[in-house]
Design an enzyme around this catalytic site. Structure first.
Site, PDB file in Angstrom:
ATOM      1  N   LEU A  17       0.881  -1.162   0.000  1.00  8.90           N
ATOM      2  CA  LEU A  17       0.000   0.000   0.000  1.00  8.90           C
ATOM      3  C   LEU A  17       0.921   1.215   0.000  1.00  8.90           C
ATOM      4  CD1 LEU A  17      -2.786  -0.792   2.648  1.00  8.90           C
ATOM      5  CD2 LEU A  17      -3.117  -0.488   0.183  1.00  8.90           C
ATOM      6  N   ASP A  18       0.701   2.154  -0.899  1.00  3.10           N
ATOM      7  CA  ASP A  18       1.620   3.292  -0.951  1.00  3.10           C
ATOM      8  C   ASP A  18       1.458   4.170   0.289  1.00  3.10           C
ATOM      9  OD1 ASP A  18      -0.485   5.162  -1.389  1.00  3.10           O
ATOM     10  OD2 ASP A  18      -0.393   4.838  -3.545  1.00  3.10           O
ATOM     11  N   LYS A  19       2.371   5.119   0.443  1.00  2.00           N
ATOM     12  CA  LYS A  19       2.425   5.929   1.661  1.00  2.00           C
ATOM     13  C   LYS A  19       1.090   6.604   1.973  1.00  2.00           C
ATOM     14  CE  LYS A  19       4.654  10.020   3.607  1.00  2.00           C
ATOM     15  NZ  LYS A  19       5.513  11.187   3.344  1.00  2.00           N
TER      16      LYS A  19
END
Length: 252
Positions: free
Chosen positions: A113-115
């Site tokens: 999951l990206d930042k």
């Protein structure tokens, strides 16, 4: 005479990963640094062949034995990265794990999951299981709740399913899309993806000129995030683990 039993060999770095000691890339660094012995001898080649059933691996003087398999689910907070360490000094999921429940054996995220994204993240020290769950060919559904700037109409929702051409020319589409709720200036959508392409939802919205305000993964296959608090984690139950395994087998 019966055929002799054969023992499959794998690379030393992969062996350390399979044994749940660390990731394959971390293992390669340990090996190149001369910190790993195989049957008493220092080995510096991460691809050195290993027979797990017979060979003895020692890291920094400690014999590495198979560890109990760990399967976790976390409610990842926004602003946290899923790498083991970050060159920019940003908070990682590992600091969240330590803060939420103390020290754990090495585990790795299953997918990413990206930042700026939040929600359900799986972690495990069973590298083969994690790779199987995250593999694109499984087409395992992942469900997201997405808050966007404008209020979407039916045409907007249907376009997400028909397909949107991203800026790089790739056509991206959701398996399912629906409007969850709408306010005066923004709304929440539910999107189901089964392709797992990099930053897929954000790229779709960017191509449509729409701002993503929040992006939350709420389900991984049949596994629901439920009421797990943000920044917390728990072990999967045996029923949840079996449920995910059945879902993967059903997609292959």
């Amino acid at each position: 005479m019966p055929p002799k039993a054969t023992t499959r060999k794998i690379g030393l770095a992969r062996a350390l990963s399979k044994l749940g000691h660390c990731s394959r890339s971390q293992a390669a660094e340990l090996i190149r640094a001369g910190r790993v012995r195989l049957n008493g001898d220092v080995r510096r080649d991460p691809e050195t062949p290993v027979r797990l059933e017979r060979d003895r691996i020692v890291v920094d003087g400690q014999t590495i034995d198979p560890r109990q398999k760990i399967y976790l689910m976390m409610n990842k907070p926004r602003g946290v990265v899923t790498t083991a360490s970050d060159e920019k000094g940003r908070e990682t999921v590992y600091s969240v794990l330590e803060r939420a429940g103390g020290p754990l054996p090495w585990v790795a995220p299953v997918g990413r999951l990206d930042k700026a994204s939040e929600g359900l993240l799986l972690l495990t020290n069973d590298s083969e299981w994690g790779a199987r769950i995250a593999a694109p060919e499984t087409h395992l559904d992942k469900t997201y709740h997405v808050q966007i700037g404008p209020v979407a109409d039916e045409e907007f929702v249907q376009l997400l399913v028909r397909g949107v051409k991203a800026k790089d020319g790739e056509v991206l589409r959701a398996k399912q899309a629906s409007l969850l709720r709408a306010g005066q200036k923004n709304c929440w959508l539910e999107l189901v993806l089964d392709e797992g392409k990099n930053r897929q939802i954000r790229r779709m919205m960017e191509a449509m000129g729409v701002e993503v305000l929040r992006l939350v993964r709420v389900a991984f296959g049949p596994l629901q995030l439920g009421d797990l608090a943000k920044g917390k984690y728990r072990a999967l139950t045996s029923d949840e683990k079996r449920m995910l395994d059945r879902a993967v087998r059903g997609t292959l």
